[in-house]
Motif scaffolding. Structure first.
Motif, PDB file in Angstrom:
ATOM      1  N   THR A 291       0.840  -1.201   0.000  1.00  0.00           N
ATOM      2  CA  THR A 291       0.000   0.000   0.000  1.00  0.00           C
ATOM      3  C   THR A 291       0.870   1.244   0.000  1.00  0.00           C
ATOM      4  OG1 THR A 291      -1.746  -1.170   1.189  1.00  0.00           O
ATOM      5  CG2 THR A 291      -1.829   1.232   1.221  1.00  0.00           C
ATOM      6  N   GLY A 292       0.480   2.221  -0.823  1.00  0.00           N
ATOM      7  CA  GLY A 292       1.268   3.433  -0.973  1.00  0.00           C
ATOM      8  C   GLY A 292       0.962   4.481   0.080  1.00  0.00           C
ATOM      9  N   SER A 293       1.929   5.357   0.302  1.00  0.00           N
ATOM     10  CA  SER A 293       1.752   6.510   1.186  1.00  0.00           C
ATOM     11  C   SER A 293       2.658   7.630   0.696  1.00  0.00           C
ATOM     12  CB  SER A 293       2.076   6.151   2.640  1.00  0.00           C
ATOM     13  OG  SER A 293       3.424   5.731   2.770  1.00  0.00           O
ATOM     14  N   GLY A 294       2.430   8.829   1.212  1.00  0.00           N
ATOM     15  CA  GLY A 294       3.208   9.984   0.788  1.00  0.00           C
ATOM     16  C   GLY A 294       2.471  10.814  -0.246  1.00  0.00           C
ATOM     17  N   THR A 295       3.131  11.850  -0.747  1.00  0.00           N
ATOM     18  CA  THR A 295       2.537  12.772  -1.719  1.00  0.00           C
ATOM     19  C   THR A 295       3.490  12.970  -2.890  1.00  0.00           C
ATOM     20  OG1 THR A 295       1.358  13.951   0.040  1.00  0.00           O
ATOM     21  CG2 THR A 295       1.608  15.091  -2.065  1.00  0.00           C
ATOM     22  N   PRO A 296       3.066  12.666  -4.123  1.00  0.00           N
ATOM     23  CA  PRO A 296       3.938  12.859  -5.287  1.00  0.00           C
ATOM     24  C   PRO A 296       4.375  14.319  -5.417  1.00  0.00           C
ATOM     25  CG  PRO A 296       2.012  11.548  -5.862  1.00  0.00           C
ATOM     26  CD  PRO A 296       1.759  12.090  -4.498  1.00  0.00           C
ATOM     27  N   LEU A 297       5.654  14.512  -5.751  1.00  0.00           N
ATOM     28  CA  LEU A 297       6.211  15.860  -5.806  1.00  0.00           C
ATOM     29  C   LEU A 297       6.190  16.448  -7.208  1.00  0.00           C
ATOM     30  CD1 LEU A 297       9.300  15.265  -3.477  1.00  0.00           C
ATOM     31  CD2 LEU A 297       7.055  16.189  -2.860  1.00  0.00           C
ATOM     32  N   ILE A 298       6.535  15.638  -8.218  1.00  0.00           N
ATOM     33  CA  ILE A 298       6.613  16.151  -9.585  1.00  0.00           C
ATOM     34  C   ILE A 298       5.900  15.198 -10.536  1.00  0.00           C
ATOM     35  CG2 ILE A 298       8.769  17.408  -9.190  1.00  0.00           C
ATOM     36  CD1 ILE A 298      10.265  15.121 -10.524  1.00  0.00           C
ATOM     37  N   THR A 299       5.511  15.731 -11.689  1.00  0.00           N
ATOM     38  CA  THR A 299       4.815  14.947 -12.707  1.00  0.00           C
ATOM     39  C   THR A 299       5.811  14.123 -13.521  1.00  0.00           C
ATOM     40  OG1 THR A 299       3.103  16.631 -12.859  1.00  0.00           O
ATOM     41  CG2 THR A 299       3.298  15.124 -14.716  1.00  0.00           C
ATOM     42  N   GLY A 300       5.369  12.915 -13.909  1.00  0.00           N
ATOM     43  CA  GLY A 300       6.208  12.081 -14.753  1.00  0.00           C
ATOM     44  C   GLY A 300       6.310  10.666 -14.237  1.00  0.00           C
ATOM     45  N   ALA A 301       7.031   9.819 -14.978  1.00  0.00           N
ATOM     46  CA  ALA A 301       7.219   8.424 -14.594  1.00  0.00           C
ATOM     47  C   ALA A 301       8.176   8.333 -13.408  1.00  0.00           C
ATOM     48  CB  ALA A 301       7.753   7.624 -15.767  1.00  0.00           C
ATOM     49  N   THR A 302       7.787   7.550 -12.400  1.00  0.00           N
ATOM     50  CA  THR A 302       8.607   7.364 -11.202  1.00  0.00           C
ATOM     51  C   THR A 302       8.899   5.882 -11.035  1.00  0.00           C
ATOM     52  OG1 THR A 302       7.682   9.309 -10.103  1.00  0.00           O
ATOM     53  CG2 THR A 302       8.703   7.645  -8.698  1.00  0.00           C
ATOM     54  N   ASN A 303      10.166   5.534 -10.922  1.00  0.00           N
ATOM     55  CA  ASN A 303      10.584   4.146 -10.764  1.00  0.00           C
ATOM     56  C   ASN A 303      10.644   3.789  -9.283  1.00  0.00           C
ATOM     57  OD1 ASN A 303      11.525   1.749 -12.258  1.00  0.00           O
ATOM     58  ND2 ASN A 303      13.385   2.028 -11.030  1.00  0.00           N
ATOM     59  N   ILE A 304       9.950   2.715  -8.885  1.00  0.00           N
ATOM     60  CA  ILE A 304       9.898   2.290  -7.483  1.00  0.00           C
ATOM     61  C   ILE A 304      10.614   0.946  -7.347  1.00  0.00           C
ATOM     62  CG2 ILE A 304       8.437   1.786  -5.501  1.00  0.00           C
ATOM     63  CD1 ILE A 304       8.043   4.605  -6.454  1.00  0.00           C
ATOM     64  N   PRO A 305      11.770   0.895  -6.672  1.00  0.00           N
ATOM     65  CA  PRO A 305      12.472  -0.380  -6.479  1.00  0.00           C
ATOM     66  C   PRO A 305      11.917  -1.157  -5.283  1.00  0.00           C
ATOM     67  CG  PRO A 305      13.787   1.415  -5.603  1.00  0.00           C
ATOM     68  CD  PRO A 305      12.551   2.045  -6.184  1.00  0.00           C
ATOM     69  N   VAL A 306      11.819  -2.482  -5.440  1.00  0.00           N
ATOM     70  CA  VAL A 306      11.350  -3.365  -4.374  1.00  0.00           C
ATOM     71  C   VAL A 306      12.435  -4.398  -4.102  1.00  0.00           C
ATOM     72  CG1 VAL A 306       9.520  -4.913  -3.591  1.00  0.00           C
ATOM     73  CG2 VAL A 306       9.003  -3.111  -5.241  1.00  0.00           C
ATOM     74  N   THR A 307      12.719  -4.644  -2.821  1.00  0.00           N
ATOM     75  CA  THR A 307      13.726  -5.637  -2.452  1.00  0.00           C
ATOM     76  C   THR A 307      13.167  -6.578  -1.400  1.00  0.00           C
ATOM     77  OG1 THR A 307      15.554  -4.117  -2.923  1.00  0.00           O
ATOM     78  CG2 THR A 307      16.035  -6.001  -1.500  1.00  0.00           C
ATOM     79  N   VAL A 308      13.325  -7.887  -1.654  1.00  0.00           N
ATOM     80  CA  VAL A 308      12.966  -8.925  -0.688  1.00  0.00           C
ATOM     81  C   VAL A 308      14.167  -9.852  -0.572  1.00  0.00           C
ATOM     82  CG1 VAL A 308      11.415 -10.811  -0.110  1.00  0.00           C
ATOM     83  CG2 VAL A 308      10.526  -8.801  -1.288  1.00  0.00           C
ATOM     84  N   GLY A 309      14.835  -9.822   0.575  1.00  0.00           N
ATOM     85  CA  GLY A 309      16.047 -10.613   0.717  1.00  0.00           C
ATOM     86  C   GLY A 309      17.084 -10.176  -0.294  1.00  0.00           C
ATOM     87  N   ALA A 310      17.547 -11.123  -1.116  1.00  0.00           N
ATOM     88  CA  ALA A 310      18.542 -10.807  -2.141  1.00  0.00           C
ATOM     89  C   ALA A 310      17.907 -10.554  -3.493  1.00  0.00           C
ATOM     90  CB  ALA A 310      19.551 -11.951  -2.243  1.00  0.00           C
ATOM     91  N   SER A 311      16.565 -10.544  -3.554  1.00  0.00           N
ATOM     92  CA  SER A 311      15.845 -10.391  -4.819  1.00  0.00           C
ATOM     93  C   SER A 311      15.302  -8.976  -4.946  1.00  0.00           C
ATOM     94  CB  SER A 311      14.700 -11.405  -4.885  1.00  0.00           C
ATOM     95  OG  SER A 311      13.983 -11.284  -6.084  1.00  0.00           O
ATOM     96  N   SER A 312      15.495  -8.354  -6.122  1.00  0.00           N
ATOM     97  CA  SER A 312      15.018  -6.986  -6.352  1.00  0.00           C
ATOM     98  C   SER A 312      14.424  -6.857  -7.748  1.00  0.00           C
ATOM     99  CB  SER A 312      16.160  -5.974  -6.197  1.00  0.00           C
ATOM    100  OG  SER A 312      16.674  -5.972  -4.888  1.00  0.00           O
ATOM    101  N   CYS A 313      13.388  -6.037  -7.846  1.00  0.00           N
ATOM    102  CA  CYS A 313      12.841  -5.634  -9.136  1.00  0.00           C
ATOM    103  C   CYS A 313      12.229  -4.255  -8.952  1.00  0.00           C
ATOM    104  CB  CYS A 313      11.810  -6.639  -9.670  1.00  0.00           C
ATOM    105  SG  CYS A 313      10.264  -6.738  -8.725  1.00  0.00           S
ATOM    106  N   SER A 314      11.729  -3.659 -10.004  1.00  0.00           N
ATOM    107  CA  SER A 314      11.156  -2.318  -9.891  1.00  0.00           C
ATOM    108  C   SER A 314       9.893  -2.218 -10.733  1.00  0.00           C
ATOM    109  CB  SER A 314      12.168  -1.254 -10.326  1.00  0.00           C
ATOM    110  OG  SER A 314      12.533  -1.437 -11.681  1.00  0.00           O
TER     111      SER A 314
END
Length: 490
Positions: A219-242
């Motif tokens: 679930t998301g939280s916070g307030t977007p600051l600028i317009t455009g595509a934003t990349n969100i990285p996710v990490t679980v243990g040694a595994s990461s994707c975005s």
């Protein structure tokens, strides 16, 4: 089940035609049950439905470590009881006082000990409003960190589903979620939080009880600051994707309230569902994100999303809440470049004269009062306050308080086994007829008692509590706890 004496039913029948709706005036907020609705999605799931803690077969819950978080739209301030049913040996419950109206998040501490592993659905109730939360219980020894890999690692997350609207300067809420795919190699618990990117972050915690492909929701939280595509990285243990979130600027548009098409029948006191909505036409001059909301008379109509084109476009506003009064209402919409209103007619619902609640056999019961009577003239020696209530499930509760002084004063008590002093009669039966409870002076082993905590003679309203041992349908004593009532008499 013990039945009320015939003369009491006759009195209630005689008074039914005379009862009129009594408006509750101001008195202590702590004595008045609040009114509102649990927030939920179209499928009936609580929204949000945050499950905190590890749930393991045979391990008792801790109220500080194991709890649910649900969101309530409070329409009228006052006391509240929000509780789940008992499933798999555990339940969740919270009591307190709402001092303000609006959306509020409530923590429901858990109690009990799970006796089986698996996924179990809990029905959370607040007044007549209900929603569902699924809780996963791990097998014995399963309360360890899960091991999993993210689909798409180490590149882009594969087939993720992004929900909600993302608009510059507009704070995220419980509708802003991402569902990502994982492959679980070791069942257990997880707690995932992404770093803050462009003012927003996503987080989630819970359990996975089996191995193999699964999904988890952040679930998301916070307030977007600028317009455009934003990349969100996710990490679980040694595994990461975005995954990518497209942040849009606010749209520029005008709402045509005259085009409103209102769907559904609106009845005072009845919760709105997915059959209630309003379709309006919006003229978009600049594409972008939108957030349209209008609230009146306990009803909220809202829609969020993104306009990708200019020109006239239809928007469907979802309805939620409980209409508090009957009549014609103009719903204000202040979004867009100009405010406007559209009409909604609310039909008169069945009159109610208060609320009741209690817990017995590990089940929380609550409902409204449909019939009430105050009689201080028929008998020269006692006064009777009688009320009958039910709930959406079809359960029926009846109570009679018999006062030897005929005044039902504050802090006065009533022993339901007494034949000489203040006494009472209590009867309950569930809709299926499989559960019943009773207490009256003919049952010497019961210990049920009631207390009047407030009697407002100006508004003709009595608030009280009750608890003790009652007799069930098999003549076995059962504990009844957390009993409460608020009744307005004619």
């Amino acid at each position: 089940m013990k039945r009320l004496p015939l003369f009491l039913f006759l009195l209630l029948g005689l008074c039914a035609g005379m009862i009129s709706c009594q408006k509750e005036l101001s008195y202590e907020v702590s004595k008045i049950p609040s009114q509102g609705t649990l927030q939920k999605d179209g499928s009936g799931d609580c929204l949000p439905k945050t499950v905190v803690g590890t749930y393991e077969e045979g391990v008792g819950l801790s109220g500080t470590a194991n709890y649910l978080e649900v969101e309530v739209n409070v329409l009228t301030a006052g006391s509240y009881v929000i509780a789940s049913d008992t499933v798999n040996g555990i339940f969740f419950r919270a009591t307190g006082i709402f001092t303000t109206t609006g959306l509020q998040t409530i923590k429901l501490p858990g109690s009990g000990t799970p006796f089986a592993a698996g996924i179990h659905n809990f029905v959370v109730s607040y007044g007549t409003s209900q929603c569902v939360v699924a809780v996963t219980t791990l097998p014995p020894g399963g309360g360890v960190p899960a091991e999993m890999t993210l689909d798409g690692a180490p590149g882009n997350c594969i087939d993720y589903v992004l929900n909600g609207s993302y608009i510059t300067g507009t704070a995220l809420n419980s509708s802003n979620q991402v569902v990502i795919k994982v492959n679980v190699t070791t069942p257990g618990t997880y707690n995932i939080s992404t770093p803050v990117s462009n003012g927003i972050t996503f987080a989630g915690a819970g359990t996975v009880s089996t191995t193999g492909p699964q999904t988890i929701t952040l679930t998301g939280s916070g307030t977007p600051l600028i317009t455009g595509a934003t990349n969100i990285p996710v990490t679980v243990g040694a595994s990461s994707c975005s995954f990518e979130v497209n942040i849009t600027g606010p749209a520029v548009y005008t709402i045509n309230c005259g085009s409103a098409v209102v769907s559904g029948t609106y009845v005072s006191g009845e919760e709105l569902d997915n059959s209630h909505d309003v379709e309006i036409t919006v003229n978009v001059t600049t594409p972008g994100g939108y957030n349209i909301t209008g609230t009146i008379n306990g009803m909220t109509f809202s829609a969020t999303g993104n306009f990708s084109n200019t020109g006239n476009q239809p928007v469907t506003l979802s309805a939620s809440g409980i209409p508090t009064a009957a009549g014609d209402f103009n719903v204000p919409l202040n979004a867009g470049t100009a405010a406007c209103t559209f009409p909604v007619t609310v039909d008169q619902g069945a009159a109610t004269f208060g609320t009741w609640a209690f817990t017995a056999g590990g089940i929380n019961y609550s409902g409204t009062i449909e019939l009430s009577l105050m009689d201080v003239t028929s008998s020269p020696t006692a006064g009777v306050c009688q009320f009958v209530g039910s709930n959406a499930a079809g359960d029926v509760m009846m109570m009679n308080l018999i006062d030897m002084n005929k005044n039902f004063t504050n802090n006065e008590t009533y022993s339901f086994t007494s034949l000489l002093n203040n006494t009472g009669i209590f009867s309950f039966e569930n809709a299926a007829g499989t559960i019943s409870y009773s207490a009256d002076p003919t049952q010497s082993t019961t210990t049920l008692s009631a207390k009047v905590t407030n009697h407002n003679t100006a508004t003709k309203t009595i608030t009280g509590t009750f608890a003790g041992k009652v007799m069930d349908g098999t003549n076995t004593l059962r504990d009844l706890t957390a009993g409460s009532f608020t009744v307005t008499y004619p």
